[in-house]
Design a protein around this motif. Structure first.
Motif, short mmCIF file in Angstrom:
data_model
loop_
_atom_site.label_atom_id
_atom_site.label_comp_id
_atom_site.label_asym_id
_atom_site.label_seq_id
_atom_site.Cartn_x
_atom_site.Cartn_y
_atom_site.Cartn_z
N LEU A 1 0.84 -1.20 0.00
CA LEU A 1 0.00 0.00 0.00
C LEU A 1 0.87 1.25 0.00
N GLU A 2 0.42 2.26 -0.70
CA GLU A 2 1.09 3.55 -0.77
C GLU A 2 0.10 4.64 -0.35
N PRO A 3 0.59 5.80 0.08
CA PRO A 3 -0.32 6.91 0.42
C PRO A 3 -1.25 7.27 -0.74
N GLU A 4 -0.78 7.08 -1.96
CA GLU A 4 -1.59 7.40 -3.14
C GLU A 4 -2.80 6.47 -3.30
N ASP A 5 -2.86 5.40 -2.52
CA ASP A 5 -3.98 4.46 -2.58
C ASP A 5 -5.17 4.92 -1.75
N LEU A 6 -5.07 6.07 -1.12
CA LEU A 6 -6.13 6.55 -0.23
C LEU A 6 -7.49 6.58 -0.91
N ASP A 7 -7.59 7.16 -2.10
CA ASP A 7 -8.89 7.27 -2.76
C ASP A 7 -9.46 5.89 -3.13
N ARG B 1 -1.69 -6.39 3.73
CA ARG B 1 -2.59 -6.04 2.63
C ARG B 1 -1.74 -5.64 1.45
N LEU B 2 -1.96 -6.30 0.32
CA LEU B 2 -1.25 -5.99 -0.91
C LEU B 2 -2.23 -5.49 -1.95
N VAL B 3 -1.77 -4.57 -2.78
CA VAL B 3 -2.57 -4.01 -3.86
C VAL B 3 -2.34 -4.85 -5.11
N ILE B 4 -3.43 -5.17 -5.81
CA ILE B 4 -3.35 -5.89 -7.07
C ILE B 4 -3.37 -4.85 -8.19
N CYS B 5 -2.31 -4.85 -9.01
CA CYS B 5 -2.22 -3.93 -10.15
C CYS B 5 -2.16 -4.76 -11.43
N ASN B 6 -2.79 -4.24 -12.49
CA ASN B 6 -2.71 -4.94 -13.77
C ASN B 6 -1.45 -4.51 -14.51
N SER B 7 -1.26 -5.04 -15.71
CA SER B 7 -0.04 -4.77 -16.47
C SER B 7 0.08 -3.30 -16.90
N LYS B 8 -1.04 -2.57 -16.85
CA LYS B 8 -1.02 -1.13 -17.17
C LYS B 8 -0.79 -0.29 -15.91
N ASN B 9 -0.47 -0.97 -14.81
CA ASN B 9 -0.22 -0.32 -13.52
C ASN B 9 -1.48 0.31 -12.93
N GLU B 10 -2.66 -0.18 -13.33
CA GLU B 10 -3.92 0.28 -12.75
C GLU B 10 -4.25 -0.58 -11.52
N THR B 11 -4.71 0.07 -10.47
CA THR B 11 -5.11 -0.64 -9.26
C THR B 11 -6.46 -1.30 -9.50
N VAL B 12 -6.52 -2.62 -9.33
CA VAL B 12 -7.77 -3.34 -9.61
C VAL B 12 -8.34 -4.06 -8.39
N GLY B 13 -7.55 -4.20 -7.32
CA GLY B 13 -8.07 -4.90 -6.16
C GLY B 13 -7.08 -4.98 -5.03
N LEU B 14 -7.45 -5.78 -4.05
CA LEU B 14 -6.64 -5.98 -2.84
C LEU B 14 -6.60 -7.45 -2.49
N ILE B 15 -5.51 -7.87 -1.91
CA ILE B 15 -5.41 -9.23 -1.39
C ILE B 15 -4.82 -9.13 0.01
#
Length: 180
Positions: A14-20, A64-78
């Motif tokens: 997780l990064e601070p930018e994940d707040l939204d 908690r890890l962020v799931i990012c796709n190959s375009k670096n878009e946040t798509v979920g959490l695990i």
């Protein structure tokens, strides 16, 4: 060897930018049933959570890890939770919030299983799934999670009780001769 990068997704801290994104997830009433949330979260509370999210899994007993796709878009959490290093087990939860049905959950699950089994040395992982969550049931059964029980009338949702299934996966690569 393990990696947190696959062909379709990669997992990151997780990064601070994940707040939204976190604010959107935690306040989406349609998934409160899964997260057992009863009230909305403020951005202030989530900022505090993000500030402490970098704790070591051995200290916080969760990750908690962020799931990012190959375009670096946040798509979920695990999530890993109830981490018990002595007993070598952890709970697991996954949520793909955007771009579902692209194989992201399956690949993220494979990546995190490799991480917990081969890096953390976990012996078993468990999940709890509502009986009507067929997508999750199918996903975890595809990965050979074994149904080990049903908790009757476990969750009270929208005026009715729902059963919850408990699944478990024992490390398939464990050396049967290692000391336990």
């Amino acid at each position: 060897m393990f990696s947190l990068k696959g062909e379709k997704v990669w997992l990151r801290a997780l990064e601070p930018e994940d707040l939204d994104f976190l604010y959107q997830i935690e306040n989406d009433e349609s998934i409160w049933e899964v997260s057992h949330t009863l009230v909305p979260y403020s951005k202030w509370v989530l900022k505090q959570y993000l500030a402490n999210a970098q704790q070591d899994i051995y200290e916080s007993k969760q990750l908690r890890l962020v799931i990012c796709n190959s375009k670096n878009e946040t798509v979920g959490l695990i999530d890993l939770f109830d981490f018990e290093p002595h007993h070598k087990r952890a709970g697991l939860g996954i949520l793909v919030h955007t771009q579902q049905r692209n194989g992201y959950a399956a690949e993220a699950l494979q990546l995190v299983l490799n991480y917990v089994f081969f890096f953390l040395g976990i012996n078993q992982v468990y999940v709890n799934i509502s009986e009507d969550n067929l997508l999750s049931i199918n996903l975890f059964e595809k990965f050979n999670f074994e149904l080990i029980g049903v908790k009757k009338d476990w969750n009270y949702v929208n005026g009715q009780f729902k059963n919850e299934r408990m699944y478990q996966l024992i490390n398939p690569k464990r050396n049967p001769f290692e000391n336990r």
